[in-house]
Scaffold this motif. Structure first.
Motif, PDB file in Angstrom:
ATOM      1  N   HIS A  53      54.334  56.112  16.409  1.00 28.81           N
ATOM      2  CA  HIS A  53      54.899  55.082  17.294  1.00 28.81           C
ATOM      3  C   HIS A  53      53.837  54.013  17.593  1.00 28.81           C
ATOM      4  O   HIS A  53      54.083  52.811  17.442  1.00 28.81           O
ATOM      5  N   GLU A  54      52.644  54.472  17.997  1.00 29.01           N
ATOM      6  CA  GLU A  54      51.578  53.525  18.344  1.00 29.01           C
ATOM      7  C   GLU A  54      51.088  52.767  17.116  1.00 29.01           C
ATOM      8  O   GLU A  54      50.790  51.569  17.193  1.00 29.01           O
ATOM      9  N   HIS A  57      53.224  49.767  16.459  1.00 29.31           N
ATOM     10  CA  HIS A  57      52.823  48.611  17.287  1.00 29.31           C
ATOM     11  C   HIS A  57      51.592  47.935  16.682  1.00 29.31           C
ATOM     12  O   HIS A  57      51.542  46.714  16.525  1.00 29.31           O
ATOM     13  N   GLY A  99      57.400  49.942  17.966  1.00 28.20           N
ATOM     14  CA  GLY A  99      57.177  51.336  18.357  1.00 28.20           C
ATOM     15  C   GLY A  99      58.468  52.130  18.452  1.00 28.20           C
ATOM     16  O   GLY A  99      58.650  53.153  17.770  1.00 28.20           O
ATOM     17  N   ASN A 146      61.269  54.360  25.881  1.00 32.00           N
ATOM     18  CA  ASN A 146      60.367  53.206  25.796  1.00 32.00           C
ATOM     19  C   ASN A 146      61.110  51.875  25.795  1.00 32.00           C
ATOM     20  O   ASN A 146      60.515  50.840  26.051  1.00 32.00           O
ATOM     21  N   ASP A 154      57.582  49.477  26.432  1.00 28.32           N
ATOM     22  CA  ASP A 154      57.898  48.484  25.392  1.00 28.32           C
ATOM     23  C   ASP A 154      59.098  47.622  25.774  1.00 28.32           C
ATOM     24  O   ASP A 154      59.124  46.420  25.529  1.00 28.32           O
TER      25      ASP A 154
HETATM   26 ZN    ZN Z   1      55.476  51.833  22.478  1.00 29.28          ZN
END
Ligand code: ZN
Length: 301
Positions: A53-54, A57, A99, A146, A154
């Motif tokens: 996920h990170e 980004h 993400g 998120n 996010d």
């Molecule tokens: Zn995120």
């Protein structure tokens, strides 16, 4: 803590993450649980999903000109430390949405694999079910959570980037932060009846929204300001301060990146601006403070 590198991005595990390791090991050893090894394996899978996920980004951010210092894994999730972020709403939208899309992507992949083997993903069981099912549900929840429109999640950034179509950055940030606080309060209220974990996350989101709002407004106010724009022309004080080892900055020093750190380190709460080692002005802490004072939420200008 242990460090891995993926695509040139350093991934670090914060020391407090060990609390989670202990909790998982302890929680899984209970009778009827998956066992310590099973529990820790599941934690490793969760951590990997959070890193993906990170990374999503970070990779989009790098493509749009940012530098990624590192990704840190905390007990409440991952944090990408980004620098030189592009500031257009379009870039913010793309970086923020990447993400949750990655999380949904993992969930979709897992669901497809489960479907291939004719497995049903129901009932939802994040504790004892097969690991593939847990991966699907965990990533669905992470993606959806998120996307909640609350800073610093996010969804809060997505919301702000959309609000910037109608408002300037400062107003968009204020509106997004206010909505974030409302969502956080709702989380806390629901959490009291449903799950205390949600109360905890609500508190985190509430203060995160406030911190993000304050930091953004400081950044907006100080953007592009140089030392010479904010200094006072007081040569006597400058000479005096120099005798007391006050830090020195150039007239062209960036206020946000250079002057404020120098001020923070200065024992006399002031810095001297020098040109060709001649003092030409003074910047005191209060000179910068009044620039970045965050006024009431209904400020119009
Ligand atoms: Zn995120």
């Amino acid at each position: 803590m242990p460090i891995v590198r993926v695509a040139g991005i350093e991934i670090r595990i914060h020391a407090t993450f060990l609390i989670l390791v202990a909790l998982f090991a302890f929680g899984s050893s209970a009778r009827g649980g998956p066992g310590v090894v099973g529990g820790l394996l599941w934690l490793a899978v969760i951590a990997a999903c959070v890193v993906v996920h990170e990374l999503a980004h970070s990779i989009v951010a790098i493509h749009r000109g940012a530098t990624v210092r590192e990704i840190v894994l905390l007990p409440i999730g991952g944090v990408s430390k980004l620098e030189n972020l592009p500031e257009t709403p379009r870039d913010e939208f793309a970086i923020a949405i990447a993400g949750p899309l990655a999380s949904f992507g993992i969930a979709a992949l897992g669901a497809a694999i489960a479907g291939l083997f004719g497995q049903s993903l129901l009932p939802v069981d994040l504790y004892g079910g097969p690991i593939l099912h847990k991966v699907v549900w965990f990533n669905l929840i992470v993606g959806a959570f998120n996307l909640l429109p609350a800073f610093p999640l996010d969804g809060g950034r997505v919301l702000r980037s959309l609000l910037e179509r109608r408002f300037d950055l400062e107003r968009a940030t204020r509106h997004a932060a206010r909505i974030g606080r409302i969502v956080a309060l709702a989380m806390m209220a629901i959490g009291i009846f449903a799950d205390w974990w949600l109360v905890f996350i609500g508190v985190f989101v509430y203060f995160g929204a406030a911190a993000e709002e304050a930091a953004t407004i400081v950044h907006i106010r100080l953007k592009g300001l140089r030392a010479k724009d904010v200094m006072l022309l007081n040569h006597v004080t400058a000479a005096e301060l120099l005798e007391h080892d006050a830090p020195v900055v150039a007239p062209t020093a960036d206020v946000e990146r250079e002057v404020i750190p120098a001020l923070t380190a200065s024992p006399s709460h002031a810095v001297v601006v020098t040109e060709s080692s001649r003092p030409i002005g003074v910047i005191r802490e209060e000179d910068v403070e009044h620039l970045i004072k965050v006024d009431g939420p209904e400020r119009t200008s």
